[in-house]
Enzyme design. Sequence first.
Site, PDB file in Angstrom:
ATOM      1  CG  ASN A  54      16.435 -39.670 -33.773  1.00  0.00           C
ATOM      2  OD1 ASN A  54      17.525 -40.000 -33.851  1.00  0.00           O
ATOM      3  ND2 ASN A  54      16.205 -38.106 -34.018  1.00  0.00           N
ATOM      4  CB  CYS A  87      15.312 -33.254 -34.624  1.00  0.00           C
ATOM      5  SG  CYS A  87      14.039 -34.002 -33.464  1.00  0.00           S
TER       6      CYS A  87
END
Length: 386
Positions: A155, A338
């Site tokens: 990611n 995140c």
Amino acid sequence: MQPIYLDYAASAPLDRRVADAMGNAAQLTGNPSSIHAFGRAAREAIDLSRTRVARLFGAEAGSVTFTSGATEANALAVAGAWHAIRRACPQGALRILVSPFEHASAWETVQRLSKDEGAIVDVLPVGRDGVIRAEDVVAALTPETVIVSVMWANNVIGTLQPIAEIGRAVAVERGKRGVGGLPIVFHADAVQAVATQEVLPFAVGVDLLTFSGHKICGPKGVGALIRRVGVAVEPVIVGGGQEAGLRHGTENVAAIVGLGAAAEILAAERVSERQRFSEMRAAFMKALRACAPRAEIVGDPERSVPTTVFVRLPSRGGDHLMLTLDVAGIAVSAGSACDAGSRRGSRTLAAMFDGQRAMHGGVRVSFGRFTTFSELEECAKAIGKR
Ligand code: PMP
């Protein structure tokens, strides 16, 4: 200048066609568990979505469990499989093999199982190219390993992992154990892969696959676990028995309908989109070489999703570059969204580089369905000015 959004890996814009489908579904009054006509209408809407999602993954509808997103799906996959295996095998050490750069939802679930329930955690090495080697998986598997968790595409830098080879290694280990031996399940988080890659989990030995709606131009707050039939998973929360007893709680009908619509659109358009995205990435990298010759691309573009490019500038740290691009009206991420705000920095970069290089970071430029060539060119120019 219009603001430019190049943070699809954090969240992609909602496709208008999906929004339309959701608007209609939001009007459904019934509880899908009710057996009267209103309930049945909501249930039918969910069932149609289940079929559409299953088709995208070459799976049967019964393999799909809708969740509130990939965070929950990852927790359900990892903790759910762990609890099912621990219940079946109450004695003896059990191990989980995991990549160092799993998303926090899988990583922290594993850490919690280690701290609270005695799981022994083995962490795979990763090279400077951001790719896990299948040989390292083979070397790290032990007779006690019961879960292997490796994400399909990273990611932060977008690198694709050798999922089929890992699937084969897990199958060989399962074969060695024989019928009645300790189970072993392979979980792959495919959140960052689905938008551009053909993801057929059961064809490549993945038992538990997770993904999220808002990375495929669908809604936020919905995702799914795709589970090979017969792989035991215990629910994380208990309640009214929805989703075949795996994910209790009244279903988010509109979001699930949106997920189904997004899956259907993706199935029809992914191949042609992928071609366009590859051309866009090539144009972006060419523009970067021209405008910002000192910029470095992290990760191997040949082994990455075409829509994520991680750019590092020797003269500017990732946070600084992201903020200056933001001021210029261009939205990108420093590391992964995140990790933002958590002083820890990115686990992906920490696993690939030494401390200082990892701390320096870079920016993740990620794009998709609604991005234009000229937006990427503007971004390359803006990076060149820094
Ligand atoms: N896994 C990966 C690889 C992700 O990128 C994300 C989203 N940042 C998640 C899991 C979590 O998904 P969600 O936002 O649906 O909880």
